[in-house]
Enzyme design. Sequence first.
Site, PDB file in Angstrom:
ATOM      1  N   ASP A 176      -9.955  -5.476  -3.431  1.00  0.00           N
ATOM      2  CA  ASP A 176      -9.295  -4.486  -2.584  1.00  0.00           C
ATOM      3  C   ASP A 176     -10.196  -3.257  -2.460  1.00  0.00           C
ATOM      4  O   ASP A 176     -10.544  -2.632  -3.466  1.00  0.00           O
ATOM      5  CB  ASP A 176      -7.951  -4.117  -3.231  1.00  0.00           C
ATOM      6  CG  ASP A 176      -7.108  -3.200  -2.386  1.00  0.00           C
ATOM      7  OD1 ASP A 176      -7.668  -2.303  -1.716  1.00  0.00           O
ATOM      8  OD2 ASP A 176      -5.877  -3.371  -2.399  1.00  0.00           O
TER       9      ASP A 176
ATOM     10  N   HIS B 234      -7.338  -5.931   0.723  1.00  0.00           N
ATOM     11  CA  HIS B 234      -6.148  -5.099   0.965  1.00  0.00           C
ATOM     12  C   HIS B 234      -5.364  -5.561   2.205  1.00  0.00           C
ATOM     13  O   HIS B 234      -4.364  -4.942   2.564  1.00  0.00           O
ATOM     14  CB  HIS B 234      -6.606  -3.645   1.160  1.00  0.00           C
ATOM     15  CG  HIS B 234      -5.545  -2.604   0.979  1.00  0.00           C
ATOM     16  ND1 HIS B 234      -4.993  -2.310  -0.252  1.00  0.00           N
ATOM     17  CD2 HIS B 234      -4.916  -1.775   1.855  1.00  0.00           C
ATOM     18  CE1 HIS B 234      -4.085  -1.346  -0.113  1.00  0.00           C
ATOM     19  NE2 HIS B 234      -4.015  -1.007   1.159  1.00  0.00           N
TER      20      HIS B 234
ATOM     21  N   SER C  59       0.836  -1.194   0.000  1.00  0.00           N
ATOM     22  CA  SER C  59       0.000   0.000   0.000  1.00  0.00           C
ATOM     23  C   SER C  59       0.881   1.258   0.000  1.00  0.00           C
ATOM     24  O   SER C  59       1.674   1.431  -0.928  1.00  0.00           O
ATOM     25  CB  SER C  59      -0.948  -0.048   1.196  1.00  0.00           C
ATOM     26  OG  SER C  59      -1.966   0.915   1.055  1.00  0.00           O
TER      27      SER C  59
END
Lengths: 282, 282
Positions: free
Chosen positions: B228, B261, B152
Amino acid sequence: MSKNSLELTRSHKQFDGYTRFYTHQSETCRAPMKFSAYLPPESEKRKLPVLYWLSGLTCSEEIFMTEAHAQAMAKKYGVILVVPDTSPRDTGIPGEDDRYDLGSGAGFYVDATESKWSKHYQMDSYVTKELRELAESVLPIDSSKRGIFGHSMGGHGALVLGLRNPELYRSISAFAPICAPSNAPWGELAFTEYLGNDPSQWAQYDASFLIQKAQIKTPILIDQGLDDEFLAEQLGTDQFEKILSTINYPVTLRRQAGYDHSYYFISTFIEDHIKFHAELLR
Amino acid sequence: MSKNSLELTRSHKQFDGYTRFYTHQSETCRAPMKFSAYLPPESEKRKLPVLYWLSGLTCSEEIFMTEAHAQAMAKKYGVILVVPDTSPRDTGIPGEDDRYDLGSGAGFYVDATESKWSKHYQMDSYVTKELRELAESVLPIDSSKRGIFGHSMGGHGALVLGLRNPELYRSISAFAPICAPSNAPWGELAFTEYLGNDPSQWAQYDASFLIQKAQIKTPILIDQGLDDEFLAEQLGTDQFEKILSTINYPVTLRRQAGYDHSYYFISTFIEDHIKFHAELLR
């Protein structure tokens, strides 16, 4: 069984299967209860054996799923994992959140008889009956193939619930379990609070007593780190092994040099444990 | 380099090696900084390649070590892992703890130029110089074999620091990286605060620009979950892939159906990433 109240709160794809979090209204604990499950990809095709994991003090239904590194092994060996929370929570019992080793996060897997706790703290019945029946009614579990394992307070829980219910659990294992709770500070406090002042009532939830009476000898694997910060005062491993030397119940008790009480220790040997169960449940 | 201030705060034996936590006084960030490291057992015998892991928003130096399931793979493939915290903390900058996506836990791996942040928020220099030199002076690392990866915000960090420093990092990978931060809410906020209002200053820390200028084509692997929750708004994966189609920089970008995610996603593909780096660093 409160199947109707069951709610899937989160689902995370992992290793081609799913790590899932549930909540439901427990009739046994008269409170909402949480649990998690890992469903390996093979469970989409057929029913699989199940391993119930019981966590230690302060843990919830989540930490095993994040920190034990178990899901890859559950996929490899073809087992479903089911993990209850360690107690009811927000029951309104005065002081339930005051200590880390009593009340919330510290159910000790007993059915409390003392009136302060007994309305909600029925973790033995919850794990061995209500949660089991609920999980096995909604997940693709082969109910003839059931193992139980856990860590610390949950290692105590796995030994005790496994020894008390050999018809339910065909394999037992534990990481750093509290082996002789009647003789250690954590156990004495919890048993006094939940079961009362009479130590004769404690033996039914003390693995070092139960193992001496066991008629059916369910296979047991125990791993114990030698740098475990709770080994000397809380776990009773030496006392347990002394008892084992006087009875005919073969237990594999491995002492692991350098390992502590944490999930870093658990993750290291989780494959051995899942393999141990899977081979017995084949 | 402040080697003298280095303190080992925790050491957990894991997979025959050690997961360790350190703190030191950073000259670059003018603050105490934390990092963790995993040393596989092979590192007791010889120097090993190193992978630097950069974490995402709100993370510390700990979560990768507990939740990524990476240590077994670091042992299997013979690499050391080093994981910095995601920002300086307790610097006294007003509002540093007010938002999850700015300040504490959100350093974005840039050297801030805006006066509010620039005294402490120098995460680019911290990671690529101070931490690297410190870790490689005290751990058994082969400094000719260095990879960088992250998740991320930290996937953005790995792409950006890897692309900016091809002489330092020989392999780059990322899970769900912010590929085009100049065009997404997280990136726009952070870049405005740390680098100022002029977007021309942002390109130096935006992978979608840097990759177009790259002279040395360090191998890159990216995994992106299709479920995600940040994919549409924050990550810029499609924009990045569109740019890739116009330039001659081969990137392995894999879209993984059903994955979100979280670290459940990361743990699933961590072996692929560590293997990818280890083979390039052999």
